[in-house]
Structure formats: structure tokens, C-alpha cells
Write a protein that holds these residues in place. Structure first.
Motif, PDB file in Angstrom:
ATOM      1  N   TYR A   1       0.806  -1.237   0.000  1.00  0.00           N
ATOM      2  CA  TYR A   1       0.000   0.000   0.000  1.00  0.00           C
ATOM      3  C   TYR A   1       0.835   1.282   0.000  1.00  0.00           C
ATOM      4  CZ  TYR A   1      -4.640  -1.975  -0.243  1.00  0.00           C
ATOM      5  OH  TYR A   1      -5.761  -2.591  -0.709  1.00  0.00           O
TER       6      TYR A   1
ATOM      7  N   LEU B   1       2.306   9.472   1.710  1.00  0.00           N
ATOM      8  CA  LEU B   1       1.130  10.344   1.638  1.00  0.00           C
ATOM      9  C   LEU B   1       1.411  11.771   2.081  1.00  0.00           C
ATOM     10  CD1 LEU B   1      -1.738   7.965   2.768  1.00  0.00           C
ATOM     11  CD2 LEU B   1      -1.412   8.975   0.526  1.00  0.00           C
TER      12      LEU B   1
ATOM     13  N   LEU C   1      -2.112   8.284  12.658  1.00  0.00           N
ATOM     14  CA  LEU C   1      -1.883   8.959  11.377  1.00  0.00           C
ATOM     15  C   LEU C   1      -1.778  10.463  11.559  1.00  0.00           C
ATOM     16  CD1 LEU C   1      -4.362   7.102   8.972  1.00  0.00           C
ATOM     17  CD2 LEU C   1      -1.867   7.032   8.867  1.00  0.00           C
TER      18      LEU C   1
ATOM     19  N   TYR D   1       0.340   4.140  -2.793  1.00  0.00           N
ATOM     20  CA  TYR D   1       0.107   5.558  -2.485  1.00  0.00           C
ATOM     21  C   TYR D   1       1.150   6.427  -3.174  1.00  0.00           C
ATOM     22  CZ  TYR D   1      -3.171   4.068   1.165  1.00  0.00           C
ATOM     23  OH  TYR D   1      -4.226   3.524   1.843  1.00  0.00           O
TER      24      TYR D   1
ATOM     25  N   VAL E   1       2.464   3.992   5.804  1.00  0.00           N
ATOM     26  CA  VAL E   1       1.644   4.642   4.759  1.00  0.00           C
ATOM     27  C   VAL E   1       1.754   6.171   4.823  1.00  0.00           C
ATOM     28  CG1 VAL E   1       0.004   2.744   4.529  1.00  0.00           C
ATOM     29  CG2 VAL E   1      -0.493   4.598   6.125  1.00  0.00           C
ATOM     30  N   SER E   2       2.174   6.686   5.969  1.00  0.00           N
ATOM     31  CA  SER E   2       2.255   8.149   6.101  1.00  0.00           C
ATOM     32  C   SER E   2       3.363   8.738   5.242  1.00  0.00           C
ATOM     33  CB  SER E   2       2.497   8.548   7.551  1.00  0.00           C
ATOM     34  OG  SER E   2       1.358   8.286   8.315  1.00  0.00           O
TER      35      SER E   2
ATOM     36  N   LYS F   1      -6.834  12.385   3.467  1.00  0.00           N
ATOM     37  CA  LYS F   1      -5.900  11.271   3.260  1.00  0.00           C
ATOM     38  C   LYS F   1      -6.081  10.216   4.347  1.00  0.00           C
ATOM     39  CE  LYS F   1      -2.630  13.603   0.391  1.00  0.00           C
ATOM     40  NZ  LYS F   1      -1.306  14.150   0.174  1.00  0.00           N
ATOM     41  N   LYS F   2      -6.362  10.690   5.549  1.00  0.00           N
ATOM     42  CA  LYS F   2      -6.633   9.778   6.652  1.00  0.00           C
ATOM     43  C   LYS F   2      -7.824   8.882   6.301  1.00  0.00           C
ATOM     44  CE  LYS F   2      -5.699  11.513  11.078  1.00  0.00           C
ATOM     45  NZ  LYS F   2      -6.099  12.139  12.326  1.00  0.00           N
TER      46      LYS F   2
ATOM     47  N   GLU G   1      -8.893   8.105   3.429  1.00  0.00           N
ATOM     48  CA  GLU G   1      -8.530   7.189   2.341  1.00  0.00           C
ATOM     49  C   GLU G   1      -7.830   5.950   2.899  1.00  0.00           C
ATOM     50  OE1 GLU G   1      -5.922   8.890  -0.573  1.00  0.00           O
ATOM     51  OE2 GLU G   1      -5.885   7.042  -1.757  1.00  0.00           O
ATOM     52  N   VAL G   2      -6.876   6.184   3.824  1.00  0.00           N
ATOM     53  CA  VAL G   2      -6.145   5.058   4.422  1.00  0.00           C
ATOM     54  C   VAL G   2      -7.112   4.130   5.161  1.00  0.00           C
ATOM     55  CG1 VAL G   2      -4.448   4.441   6.193  1.00  0.00           C
ATOM     56  CG2 VAL G   2      -3.965   6.315   4.626  1.00  0.00           C
TER      57      VAL G   2
ATOM     58  N   TYR H   1       2.027   0.304  10.765  1.00  0.00           N
ATOM     59  CA  TYR H   1       1.297   0.447   9.501  1.00  0.00           C
ATOM     60  C   TYR H   1       1.060   1.931   9.211  1.00  0.00           C
ATOM     61  CZ  TYR H   1      -1.968  -0.260   5.723  1.00  0.00           C
ATOM     62  OH  TYR H   1      -2.564  -0.227   4.487  1.00  0.00           O
TER      63      TYR H   1
ATOM     64  N   ASP I   1      -9.231   2.112   2.736  1.00  0.00           N
ATOM     65  CA  ASP I   1      -8.439   1.019   2.153  1.00  0.00           C
ATOM     66  C   ASP I   1      -8.255  -0.111   3.164  1.00  0.00           C
ATOM     67  OD1 ASP I   1      -8.268   2.448  -0.170  1.00  0.00           O
ATOM     68  OD2 ASP I   1      -6.265   3.230   0.206  1.00  0.00           O
TER      69      ASP I   1
END
Lengths: 119, 147
Positions: A52, B61, B12, A56, B57-58, B18-19, B21-22, B53, B25
Motif C-alpha cells: 500500500y 502520503l 496517522l 500511495y 503509509v504516512s 488522506k486519513k 482514504e487510508v 502500519y 483502504d
């Protein structure tokens, strides 16, 4: 082999692998994971925590796009990824580089092997 | 699953959209895994600790964010331009007592009507104030989003 070495190889190639996978047709997160795990056992199991962030990043760079479509089965929704025009161009450049790069590496490898066989 | 999502949300440091969106998902990740016969525990084990996690992802983004200084800087430039025009207008203005002095060209200035100079100054000061407010807001947001 040192897991860190595998990690380095993975890090460099996973973006291109994902672009190839997504370039093959619209697909979604879990299907990407399954495909990675089915075809790339040598790279180790793919995890969402690895895939992921790359998705992104690719989307942030404008190389892939996504749309959320309702899933047929249960009313849930799936985010479907596809390549953008820019993504297709970038993947083309990456693949050309990859061909030259792998030929170069192969050159060194076969030279070593030939020498190794002689000694 | 909900507890895991809550923990990720807490960790996050991203703009709200964006938060969301994560988290969307993540719900899909759990849902797809369930469809394929995996338990929530399986997924959580694969995802690892919520904090890890969220951190993973941060990075992509929040990396491509606008610097945030563009808009305040534009306001500041506008303020400077308006004030410069005002000062230039002031400098080229003939002195009030110019008539009657032998060494200067006689000029008549019609007083009255709408003099644009004070308006320019006011607009310049407003733009400068706007720039200050935007800078302050931007700095506060950056402080808040810092992990």
C-alpha cells in the motif's frame, strides 16, 4: 542469503513489478497481493504494509489512478487501480532501463562464471 | 478490526481526506481477506502493529505536500507591490505649495474626487495582514501535524 540483501533487491524492483501488474489490467489490492505471492515466492510474502505505501506513492506521482467500484458479491466496494498515460510512459522508460541494466549485470555475472570455471 | 482502525487513525498524522482514504483502504483489506477465508487476526498479524502500519503509509502520503508557503508568500508580494506603488505615487506628487514659487513649473492639482493613493495603501496593509495570518495558520498546522 542475508535478508537485508533480499530487502534491497525487493525495494528496487517492487515499484516496477506493481506497475507491470497494474499495467496488465485494472486490479485491486487483494488481487495484487495474491498475484505477487503466487508468482514471486523468491521475494518472500507480500504484505499490505509493503504494497500500500508503494501504491500511495505511485498514485501521488500520477503514475496510477484508482476508482472505487461496488463489489458484485456483498455490497462492499473495491478500489480498482489502473495506469495513467504518464504511468504507461514511465513504465516504458523503466523497462528500457531494466533491459540495459539486467544485460549489464548479466555481463558481470557471466564473466565471473567463466573465470570461475577456468580456475 | 474496529479497534485496529481506531489505533491507526490515532497514529496517522495526515490531512483528514488522506486519513479517510487510508482507513477506507484498510476496511477493504479486512473485507477482501474475509472473502478469501482469512480471519481478522490473520490480517492484523500480517499488517503488524497499528503504529507501524500508520508510519509506513504516512511517508508517501505526506511527502508530496505543497510547501504551504506559496499562498502567504503571494499575499506578501502583493502587499509589497501595492505599498511600493503608493510610495511612488506619493513621491511624484507635486508639493502642495508649488504655485507661486518661481523656480518650479506651475501646476494645478484638482483636489477632490476619488484619490486612489490611500486606497492603495489600505489594500497593501490588508494584504500584509492577510499574509501574516496565513503564515501563522500554516506554522500552527505544521506544528500540529508533526509526529
Amino acid at each position: 542469503m542475508d535478508p537485508r540483501t533480499v530487502q534491497q533487491f525487493k525495494k528496487g524492483s517492487l515499484e516496477m513489478i506493481l506497475l507491470c501488474l497494474i499495467g496488465g489490467g485494472e486490479t485491486y489490492g487483494y488481487a495484487i497481493l495474491e498475484e505477487l505471492n503466487r508468482r514471486s515466492a523468491v521475494l518472500g510474502w507480500a504484505k499490505e504494509g509493503t504494497v500500500y505505501p508503494i501504491l500511495y506513492r505511485l498514485q501521488g506521482a500520477g503514475l496510477i489512478q484508482s476508482r472505487v467500484a461496488p463489489a458484485a458479491a456483498n455490497g462492499g466496494a473495491k478500489k480498482l487501480y489502473s495506469l495513467t498515460e504518464q504511468g504507461r510512459e514511465t513504465l516504458g522508460e523503466l523497462l528500457r532501463f531494466w533491459d540495459a541494466y539486467s544485460a549489464c549485470v548479466e555481463d558481470f555475472v557471466s564473466a565471473y562464471r567463466e573465470k570461475g570455471e577456468m580456475t | 478490526m474496529n479497534e485496529y482502525l481506531r489505533q491507526v487513525e490515532k497514529e496517522l498524522r495526515l490531512p483528514r481526506r488522506k486519513k479517510q482514504e487510508v482507513l477506507r483502504d484498510l476496511r477493504e483489506i479486512f473485507e477482501s481477506a474475509r472473502e478469501h477465508g482469512e480471519s481478522e487476526a490473520d490480517v492484523m498479524e500480517r499488517l503488524g502493529p497499528a503504529a507501524d502500519y500508520a508510519a509506513a503509509v504516512s511517508v508517501p502520503l505526506c511527502g508530496k505536500r505543497r510547501s504551504g508557503f506559496a499562498l502567504p508568500s503571494a499575499f506578501l508580494a502583493l502587499a509589497a507591490a501595492l505599498i511600493a506603488v503608493f510610495l511612488a505615487a506619493q513621491a511624484s506628487r507635486p508639493a502642495d505649495n508649488i504655485i507661486g514659487q518661481a523656480d518650479a513649473m506651475t501646476q494645478l492639482r484638482v483636489v477632490g474626487g476619488l484619490d486612489p493613493a490611500p486606497l492603495l495603501l489600505a489594500a497593501g496593509v490588508l494584504a500584509a495582514a492577510g499574509a501574516a495570518v496565513l503564515f501563522a495558520l500554516h506554522l500552527r498546522r505544521r506544528r500540529r501535524e508533526k509526529p
